[in-house]
Design an enzyme around this catalytic site. Structure first.
Site, mmCIF file in Angstrom:
data_model
loop_
_atom_site.group_PDB
_atom_site.id
_atom_site.type_symbol
_atom_site.label_atom_id
_atom_site.label_comp_id
_atom_site.label_asym_id
_atom_site.label_seq_id
_atom_site.Cartn_x
_atom_site.Cartn_y
_atom_site.Cartn_z
ATOM 1 N NE ARG A 35 -4.337 -1.425 1.815
ATOM 2 C CZ ARG A 35 -5.246 -1.789 2.700
ATOM 3 N NH1 ARG A 35 -5.006 -1.653 3.989
ATOM 4 N NH2 ARG A 35 -6.402 -2.274 2.308
ATOM 5 C CE LYS A 196 -10.245 -5.122 8.104
ATOM 6 N NZ LYS A 196 -9.540 -4.117 7.367
ATOM 7 N N GLY A 345 -4.288 -6.831 2.107
ATOM 8 C CA GLY A 345 -2.882 -6.964 2.494
ATOM 9 C C GLY A 345 -2.438 -8.374 2.814
ATOM 10 N N GLY A 368 -11.975 -4.799 1.437
ATOM 11 C CA GLY A 368 -13.414 -4.523 1.475
ATOM 12 C C GLY A 368 -13.826 -3.555 0.370
HETATM 13 C C1 3PG Z 1 -8.593 -2.031 4.786
HETATM 14 O O1 3PG Z 1 -7.611 -2.554 5.348
HETATM 15 O O2 3PG Z 1 -9.451 -2.706 4.177
HETATM 16 C C2 3PG Z 1 -8.721 -0.536 4.792
HETATM 17 O O3 3PG Z 1 -7.558 0.082 5.208
HETATM 18 C C3 3PG Z 1 -9.894 -0.132 5.639
HETATM 19 O O4 3PG Z 1 -9.678 -0.542 6.945
HETATM 20 P P1 3PG Z 1 -10.910 -0.917 7.878
HETATM 21 O O5 3PG Z 1 -11.534 -2.177 7.333
HETATM 22 O O6 3PG Z 1 -10.316 -1.087 9.248
HETATM 23 O O7 3PG Z 1 -11.888 0.217 7.806
#
Ligand code: 3PG
Length: 386
Positions: A35, A196, A345, A368
């Site tokens: 990134r 997530k 990542g 996301g």
């Molecule tokens: C990610 O890693 O997808 C972005 O940097 C957003 O981070 P977050 O999901 O913690 O909002």
């Protein structure tokens, strides 16, 4: 939407929202800096054109707390190395002192602000906070594609106050993903793992419509298995999403959960490791990877694919014993001949380690955000620039 190339930046304070949310190890060292590298073209363009560059990003999820281990220092160091010039770091991201600093900057200088999420107002999209941030620049640039699915102050608030432009990375990501959306080649396979869960689950309906096959692993799969009534033992699950997952009708032939899993009672890899069906996980066990049968099922589907996109690891890849599912999947995808897009990542760091990253057609800096864009969502960060 206006693009950076059209901006007059000479001697202006350019406040750029970037996504330096890079994976860190327990010592606070950067595991993968893709990134950061991906943002260099924008930063270099700004420097070449005489801007005063003020960079802002979040790092991790400190949720409004000032956490020592989530200070942005490691990023500052890496940027200094890449740019071969001194990158000054501010002790905070708002305040009179910082604003004064920005006014004293000379053309071609860089200031990196401290982690935006040390202030809870960032995620709350607080307009007063956004105004304070906007006070640090004359022009706003969004180069944080990876965070553009978040309606946070630095993403959607700041552009209300400043002339705003899409950075070179944001532009590149939009173009590459539009190409994928226009790509009519089929079958298209989406592989989704990692955590997530809330971000991913809300896109399922669209993803199931868009993809010919949806292959799932990681915490996401654990959460759905639990929602389907299986005992997942001590597996990591996003508990508050179990009820949400129960509401989804996930029975189609294009929807694939793991048919076998690697389990252990110890995440350090020192315990007994077994492969079993997801219905036989015992109370003290954790699901830590997909099993070999799942891998061959996923492999068969991927081998027939024309397009594959992938986000999120299949298991606890940080521990060697549980990385095989993710590693082998990476090999299958890169050998499949399908047009491939990956984001996030974690997966990238694995591909980098295996030396397979260059075999991927497009590597997105978004996890996301990439999924949301592909699912047809309007990303708040992109809308805010229009
Ligand atoms: C990610 O890693 O997808 C972005 O940097 C957003 O981070 P977050 O999901 O913690 O909002």
């Amino acid at each position: 939407m206006k693009f950076l190339r059209d901006a007059k930046v000479y001697n202006k304070r350019v406040l750029a929202r970037v996504d330096f949310n890079v994976p860190l190890n327990e010592k606070g060292e950067i595991i993968d800096d893709f990134r950061i590298r991906s943002t260099l073209p924008t930063i270099k363009w700004l420097l070449k054109n005489g801007a005063k560059v003020i960079l802002m990003s979040h790092l991790g999820s400190p949720k409004g707390e000032r956490l020592e281990n989530l200070k942005i220092d490691a990023v500052q160091q890496r940027l200094t190395e890449y740019l071969d010039l001194s990158v000054v770091k501010a002790p905070d991201c708002v305040g009179k002192e910082i604003e004064d600093w920005t006014r004293e900057m000379g053309s071609g200088e860089i200031l990196l602000l401290e982690n935006l999420r040390f202030h809870k107002e960032e995620e709350e999209n607080d307009l007063k906070f956004a105004k304070k941030l906007a006070g640090l620049g004359d022009i706003y640039v969004n180069d944080a594609f990876g965070t553009s699915h978040r309606a946070h102050a630095s993403i959607v608030g700041v552009p209300k106050f400043l002339p705003s432009f899409a950075g070179l990375l944001l532009e590149k990501e939009i173009k590459a993903l539009n190409k994928l959306l226009k790509n009519s080649q089929r079958p298209l396979v989406a592989v989704i793992g990692g955590a997530k869960v809330s971000t991913k689950l809300k896109l399922f309906k669209e993803l199931l419509n868009f993809a010919d096959h949806l292959l799932l692993g990681g915490v996401l799969a654990n959460t759905i298995l639990k929602a389907q009534g299986l005992t997942v033992g001590k597996s990591v699950v996003e508990e508050n999403m179990v009820a949400e997952a129960k509401k989804l009708i996930l029975t189609g032939t294009n929807f694939h959960l793991p048919v076998d899993v690697v389990v252990s009672d110890d995440i350090s890899g020192k315990g007994k490791i077994k492969v079993k069906g997801p219905a036989s996980v015992e109370d003290e066990e954790l699901i830590l990877d997909i099993g070999p049968d799942t891998l061959s099922l996923f492999g068969e589907i991927i081998k027939k694919a024309k397009v594959v996109f992938w986000n999120g690891p299949m298991g606890f890849y940080e521990q060697e014993e549980f990385a095989q599912g993710t590693i082998n999947l990476a090999k299958i995808i890169t050998q499949s001949g399908a047009y491939s897009i990956i984001g996030g990542g974690d997966v990238l760091s694995i591909l980098d380690k295996l030396g397979l990253a260059e075999k991927i057609n497009h590597i997105s800096t978004g996890g996301g955000a990439m999924l949301a864009y592909i699912a047809g969502e309007k990303l708040p960060g992109i809308e805010a620039l229009k």
